[in-house]
Design an enzyme around this catalytic site. Structure first.
Site, PDB file in Angstrom:
ATOM      1  N   GLU A 146       0.757  -1.234   0.015  1.00 36.95           N
ATOM      2  CA  GLU A 146       0.018   0.029   0.038  1.00 36.95           C
ATOM      3  C   GLU A 146       0.639   1.220  -0.079  1.00 36.95           C
ATOM      4  O   GLU A 146       2.112   1.185   0.466  1.00 36.95           O
ATOM      5  CB  GLU A 146      -0.816   0.182   1.258  1.00 36.95           C
ATOM      6  CG  GLU A 146      -1.516  -1.339   1.429  1.00 36.95           C
ATOM      7  CD  GLU A 146      -2.310  -1.243   2.860  1.00 36.95           C
ATOM      8  OE1 GLU A 146      -2.332  -0.153   3.594  1.00 36.95           O
ATOM      9  OE2 GLU A 146      -2.787  -2.525   3.335  1.00 36.95           O
ATOM     10  N   LYS A 193       2.042   4.665   1.539  1.00 37.27           N
ATOM     11  CA  LYS A 193       2.129   5.388   3.044  1.00 37.27           C
ATOM     12  C   LYS A 193       1.728   6.745   2.731  1.00 37.27           C
ATOM     13  O   LYS A 193       2.578   7.636   2.357  1.00 37.27           O
ATOM     14  CB  LYS A 193       3.580   4.999   3.592  1.00 37.27           C
ATOM     15  CG  LYS A 193       3.645   5.485   4.875  1.00 37.27           C
ATOM     16  CD  LYS A 193       5.048   4.980   5.554  1.00 37.27           C
ATOM     17  CE  LYS A 193       4.874   5.102   7.166  1.00 37.27           C
ATOM     18  NZ  LYS A 193       4.706   6.629   7.518  1.00 37.27           N
ATOM     19  N   ASP A 233       1.009  10.520   3.678  1.00 34.38           N
ATOM     20  CA  ASP A 233       1.686  11.338   4.528  1.00 34.38           C
ATOM     21  C   ASP A 233       0.523  12.389   5.180  1.00 34.38           C
ATOM     22  O   ASP A 233       0.489  13.473   4.723  1.00 34.38           O
ATOM     23  CB  ASP A 233       2.715  12.190   3.777  1.00 34.38           C
ATOM     24  CG  ASP A 233       3.703  12.587   4.985  1.00 34.38           C
ATOM     25  OD1 ASP A 233       3.840  12.286   6.131  1.00 34.38           O
ATOM     26  OD2 ASP A 233       4.773  13.306   4.597  1.00 34.38           O
ATOM     27  N   TYR A 276      -7.086   2.257   6.029  1.00 31.16           N
ATOM     28  CA  TYR A 276      -6.110   0.924   5.459  1.00 31.16           C
ATOM     29  C   TYR A 276      -6.105  -0.041   6.361  1.00 31.16           C
ATOM     30  O   TYR A 276      -5.181  -0.949   6.240  1.00 31.16           O
ATOM     31  CB  TYR A 276      -4.667   1.685   5.741  1.00 31.16           C
ATOM     32  CG  TYR A 276      -4.195   2.506   6.610  1.00 31.16           C
ATOM     33  CD1 TYR A 276      -4.084   1.758   7.847  1.00 31.16           C
ATOM     34  CD2 TYR A 276      -3.844   3.771   6.500  1.00 31.16           C
ATOM     35  CE1 TYR A 276      -3.618   2.548   8.864  1.00 31.16           C
ATOM     36  CE2 TYR A 276      -3.528   4.381   7.654  1.00 31.16           C
ATOM     37  CZ  TYR A 276      -3.319   3.762   8.773  1.00 31.16           C
ATOM     38  OH  TYR A 276      -2.641   4.523   9.913  1.00 31.16           O
ATOM     39  N   LYS A 298      10.831   3.640   3.508  1.00 33.90           N
ATOM     40  CA  LYS A 298      10.710   5.044   3.545  1.00 33.90           C
ATOM     41  C   LYS A 298      11.370   5.517   2.157  1.00 33.90           C
ATOM     42  O   LYS A 298      12.436   5.195   2.043  1.00 33.90           O
ATOM     43  CB  LYS A 298      11.112   5.772   4.785  1.00 33.90           C
ATOM     44  CG  LYS A 298      10.429   5.412   5.937  1.00 33.90           C
ATOM     45  CD  LYS A 298       9.065   6.334   6.047  1.00 33.90           C
ATOM     46  CE  LYS A 298       9.144   7.493   6.799  1.00 33.90           C
ATOM     47  NZ  LYS A 298       9.245   7.705   8.158  1.00 33.90           N
ATOM     48  N   CYS A 343       9.530  49.622   1.816  1.00 34.78           N
ATOM     49  CA  CYS A 343       9.037  48.949   0.616  1.00 34.78           C
ATOM     50  C   CYS A 343       9.885  48.953  -0.664  1.00 34.78           C
ATOM     51  O   CYS A 343      10.381  50.125  -1.094  1.00 34.78           O
ATOM     52  CB  CYS A 343       7.827  49.296   0.402  1.00 34.78           C
ATOM     53  SG  CYS A 343       6.849  48.814  -1.139  1.00 34.78           S
ATOM     54  N   CYS A 394       7.515  51.235  -3.338  1.00 32.88           N
ATOM     55  CA  CYS A 394       7.025  52.713  -3.249  1.00 32.88           C
ATOM     56  C   CYS A 394       8.122  53.485  -1.839  1.00 32.88           C
ATOM     57  O   CYS A 394       7.966  54.529  -1.910  1.00 32.88           O
ATOM     58  CB  CYS A 394       5.671  52.815  -2.453  1.00 32.88           C
ATOM     59  SG  CYS A 394       5.530  52.086  -0.888  1.00 32.88           S
ATOM     60  N   CYS A 416       3.714  46.404   3.848  1.00 34.82           N
ATOM     61  CA  CYS A 416       3.888  47.909   3.491  1.00 34.82           C
ATOM     62  C   CYS A 416       2.391  48.338   3.705  1.00 34.82           C
ATOM     63  O   CYS A 416       1.400  47.886   3.117  1.00 34.82           O
ATOM     64  CB  CYS A 416       4.049  47.993   1.712  1.00 34.82           C
ATOM     65  SG  CYS A 416       3.795  49.525   1.093  1.00 34.82           S
ATOM     66  N   CYS A 463       0.673  52.595  -2.583  1.00 39.20           N
ATOM     67  CA  CYS A 463       1.749  51.857  -3.099  1.00 39.20           C
ATOM     68  C   CYS A 463       1.632  51.134  -4.441  1.00 39.20           C
ATOM     69  O   CYS A 463       0.603  50.618  -4.667  1.00 39.20           O
ATOM     70  CB  CYS A 463       2.108  50.446  -2.218  1.00 39.20           C
ATOM     71  SG  CYS A 463       3.544  49.588  -2.894  1.00 39.20           S
TER      72      CYS A 463
HETATM   73  S1  IVH Z   1      -0.643   0.406   8.899  1.00 36.38           S
HETATM   74  C1  IVH Z   1      -0.010  -1.371  12.806  1.00 36.38           C
HETATM   75  N1  IVH Z   1      -0.929   1.519   6.331  1.00 36.38           N
HETATM   76  O1  IVH Z   1       2.176   5.569   8.822  1.00 36.38           O
HETATM   77  C2  IVH Z   1       0.052  -0.896  11.441  1.00 36.38           C
HETATM   78  N2  IVH Z   1      -0.180   2.949   8.134  1.00 36.38           N
HETATM   79  O2  IVH Z   1       4.465   4.733  10.600  1.00 36.38           O
HETATM   80  C3  IVH Z   1      -0.503   0.645  11.287  1.00 36.38           C
HETATM   81  N3  IVH Z   1       0.385   5.305   7.465  1.00 36.38           N
HETATM   82  O3  IVH Z   1       0.665   5.870  12.105  1.00 36.38           O
HETATM   83  C4  IVH Z   1      -0.413   1.202  10.473  1.00 36.38           C
HETATM   84  N4  IVH Z   1      -0.167   4.790   5.282  1.00 36.38           N
HETATM   85  O4  IVH Z   1      -0.216   7.104  10.316  1.00 36.38           O
HETATM   86  C5  IVH Z   1      -0.357   1.704   7.904  1.00 36.38           C
HETATM   87  N5  IVH Z   1      -1.280   2.270   4.257  1.00 36.38           N
HETATM   88  C6  IVH Z   1      -0.912   2.619   5.522  1.00 36.38           C
HETATM   89  C7  IVH Z   1      -0.214   3.734   5.812  1.00 36.38           C
HETATM   90  C8  IVH Z   1      -0.055   3.917   7.006  1.00 36.38           C
HETATM   91  C9  IVH Z   1       0.198   5.893   6.244  1.00 36.38           C
HETATM   92  C10 IVH Z   1       0.973   5.764   8.758  1.00 36.38           C
HETATM   93  C11 IVH Z   1       0.122   5.718   9.956  1.00 36.38           C
HETATM   94  C12 IVH Z   1       0.975   5.192  10.784  1.00 36.38           C
HETATM   95  C13 IVH Z   1       2.306   5.301  10.320  1.00 36.38           C
HETATM   96  C14 IVH Z   1       3.331   4.238  10.564  1.00 36.38           C
END
Ligand code: IVH
Length: 673
Positions: free
Chosen positions: A118, A120, A122, A227, A315, A409, A412, A427, A432
């Site tokens: 999946e 991740k 942000d 998720y 990451k 400024c 002006c 300003c 201006c």
């Molecule tokens: S699973 C026990 N799936 O990443 C499993 N987390 O570093 C819990 N996050 O606190 C997390 N996308 O806020 C999971 N597809 C995803 C995610 C995800 C973002 C974040 C989540 C979690 C943090 C973990």
């Protein structure tokens, strides 16, 4: 039938019908990204519902879409313990670490394993509890054991259903985030207003979700991807893949960019694919989450104290680059806020060459101690706009001195102020030149008066040659003046004049937005225009009558109210009016939005002659109910003349002015329809 004519029981049935219709359309729009009806039709149904709810407040369901607007200010967020802890994930930063993860999993599970990959997202983690299909509680992750109750704010997020498609009791977890485009717009607005900006979409999402004013949350665009299914004894699933499909089926939004693989090598390919695609996604991701797909295998792998052993977060390396700051440019916005931009040696960053980066405001520059000649670390905010996140102090020249901030400024020359409640320099000179040019550019911009061909260069010349001082002057321009500008030939001069002239017909909300009243964005302008319909009504509107408009807060209302009190504003509006710039709202009127369109909606009608089917008063009433305005005399504004027998001078006048002439039968026909 108009809402007011429904009996209580009929209204009850209709309210239920409307709530489920609106739920359905909003699921298509916000969860599936596949609307099947135009926004206008949705708005009509929404208005119908709010009208019925106003008539019969006892019919308001807690999960009605009208209840998403955000209620009263919160005093704080109640602490709520999680039923099961919300754990975090172990991280991996390289292929080797992922291969090692696969090896560990194989040892723990012994047997075939598949991986659910999946994105991740942000943002920030949230737990949603539904009871018998109704949203009961939303809690942030907090420290993993105890979170904060953010239900009031979460209820304003349109992609989170207040009611599931099935009456299930369950807990789902996911990530609340702010789309890149919303983040950029929000920061642009904040910068323009001299407010502190958010460092990234995640901070913006967190600041928005943890805001004590649910109306603020409602006004910003947050969204969600679920998720995990944390608890669903009612509908057991055996894999993560099935869990997410179940979430989809019951109306919870999941991210479609996911896949199951049997080998870690395919997982690595998925990781690589999304590392490439990352910048083109509409939301920020910071990696890929790899989860053992089978719940049975997850159980075998188990947990450490802080994270599951069956999942890992790969990451992405941060997309940052280093380059040297050569100069700092200060520019003045239309409200006088002065913003700094770093001019740097060109550098490659996430697919483009970057040479300019935002430094946002003077406070952030001081905090980061940014100096000329420094080596800056640049990144793209929301993956789009380059910004300096810090400077590398180790690489700083020994002779380096703190940056000398401008005191006057750049446009002006008047003294700059650093107001106490603001992070920016400002300003304060209303005359201006830079502000005036920015105001002009704003006035002609697409969402305002939409006057094509008046780019920055033309606007600047018009102003500098004193051909245009304020926005109204645009309407008094003559062709010779335009032809005298640099590189403006006959054809483009004519096009510009035509565009200026055409803009006179714009509906009121464009003009209102174009005036650049502080805090009045295009949405507030539309709400105002819809409510008051003419500029004259807005001018005389009381503060109270503006505040009560749904979607307009106190800050906007008082800004509008004080703007129209200014003598300069009055003069500007008079000048625009003399140039025949339209000052009325041409969109759908508020009451029309709830009625179906009829032949007479919004039309001006005159009645004359002897009537056979109606008394004059009854006909008048029928016409008003059909959305018409009935007036006494025929003019060029008359749309229809209803002529009975022995019609006289009004008929003659209507014929002369080419007004459509109809009879009573047409009204009967419309009523029947
Ligand atoms: S699973 C026990 N799936 O990443 C499993 N987390 O570093 C819990 N996050 O606190 C997390 N996308 O806020 C999971 N597809 C995803 C995610 C995800 C973002 C974040 C989540 C979690 C943090 C973990």
């Amino acid at each position: 039938m108009a809402s007011s004519e429904l009996s209580f029981d009929q209204a009850k049935t209709r309210v239920e019908e409307l709530v489920s219709l609106l739920d359905h359309y909003s699921h298509e729009y916000y969860v599936l990204d596949q609307p099947s009806i135009p926004d206008e039709d949705y708005d009509k149904l929404y208005k119908e519902l709010s009208e019925l709810e106003e008539l019969y407040p006892t019919l308001i369901q807690n999960n009605s879409p009208t209840q998403r607007i955000g209620g009263a200010l919160l005093e704080g967020f109640e602490k709520v313990p999680h039923d099961k802890p919300m754990l975090s994930l172990d991280n991996a930063f390289s292929e080797e670490e992922l291969i090692a993860f696969d090896r560990r999993v194989s040892q723990l599970v012994s047997g075939p394993v598949t991986y659910h990959c999946e994105l991740k997202i942000d943002g920030l983690a949230v737990s949603l509890k539904y009871e018998e299909g109704k949203l009961l509680q939303a809690v942030t992750r907090g420290d993993g054991t105890v979170g904060e109750n953010v239900t009031a704010n979460v209820r304003t997020i349109k992609s989170i259903p207040l009611k599931l498609k099935e009456p299930l009791t369950l807990e789902a977890r996911g990530e609340i985030y702010m789309p890149k485009s919303s983040f950029i717009q929000l920061n642009e607005k904040r910068e323009e207003q001299g407010e502190a900006i958010f460092a990234n979409p995640r901070n913006a999402a967190a600041g928005t979700l943890r805001n004590l004013d649910p109306q603020v949350t409602a006004s910003r665009n947050l969204s969600v991807f679920l998720y995990a299914l944390a608890d669903s004894s009612e509908r057991p699933v055996s894999t993560q893949d099935e869990a997410l499909s179940l979430l989809d089926d019951i109306g919870l939004r999941t991210n479609p960019e996911r896949k199951v693989f049997a080998s870690i090598h395919d997982v690595l390919a998925f990781v690589e694919e999304y590392q490439e695609k990352r910048t083109s996604l509409p939301y920020e991701i910071d990696g890929i989450v790899i989860k053992v797909n089978e719940l049975e295998n997850q159980e075998k792998a188990g947990f450490t104290v802080k994270a599951p052993r069956w999942a890992i977060a790969y990451k992405f390396p941060a997309e940052e680059a280093k380059t040297v700051i050569r100069a700092i440019e200060w520019s003045v916005g239309r409200t006088g806020v002065v913003t700094p931009t770093a001019i740097m040696d060109p550098v490659q960053l996430a697919g483009t060459t970057v040479q300019r980066a935002s430094l946002h405001n003077v406070d952030l520059m001081i905090e980061k101690d940014i100096r000329l000649g420094d080596t800056a670390v640049v990144r793209k905010a929301g993956d789009i706009i380059p910004e300096v996140i810090k400077v590398d102090e180790d690489m700083r020249d020994e002779e380096s001195v703190p940056y000398d901030f401008p005191t006057h400024c750049p446009a002006c020359g008047s003294e700059l102020m650093h107001l106490e409640e603001e992070v920016a320099l400002r300003c304060m000179n209303p005359k201006c030149s830079a502000q005036a040019k920015e105001r002009l550019s704003h006035f002609v911009s697409r969402n305002a008066m939409n006057i094509d061909g008046l780019g920055e260069k033309v606007v600047s010349q018009l102003y500098e040659r004193e051909l245009v001082n304020d926005v109204a002057d645009l309407y008094y321009l003559e062709k010779e003046a335009l032809l005298a500008l640099d590189k403006i030939a006959e054809k483009s001069a004519s096009n510009m004049l035509k565009a200026i002239n055409d803009s006179k017909e714009n509906s009121l909300e464009r003009l209102l937005f174009g005036l650049g009243i502080r805090h009045v964005g295009s949405k507030a302008a539309r709400l105002l225009a819809e409510e008051f319909e003419t500029m004259n009504q807005i001018k005389v509107a009381s503060l109270e009558s503006i505040v009560v408009i749904e979607g307009i807060g106190e800050k906007i209302a008082s800004s509008i109210h004080s703007f129209f009190k200014l003598e300069e504003a009055q003069e500007l509006l008079d000048k625009l009016e003399r140039a025949h710039v339209n000052m009325t709202y041409k969109g759908k009127k508020k009451e029309e939005l709830t009625q179906t369109d009829t032949f007479f909606s919004g039309k001006t009608v005159v009645i004359t002659g002897k009537l056979t089917h109606f008394t004059r008063n009854d006909l008048k009433e029928a016409l008003v109910n059909l959305g018409a305005k009935v007036t006494g005399s025929v003019s060029k504004n008359t749309d229809y003349l209803i002529a009975g027998e022995e019609a006289g001078s009004k008929l003659a006048k209507a014929q002369e002015l080419d007004v459509t002439i109809i009879d009573e039968a047409k009204v009967l026909e419309e009523i029947e329809e």
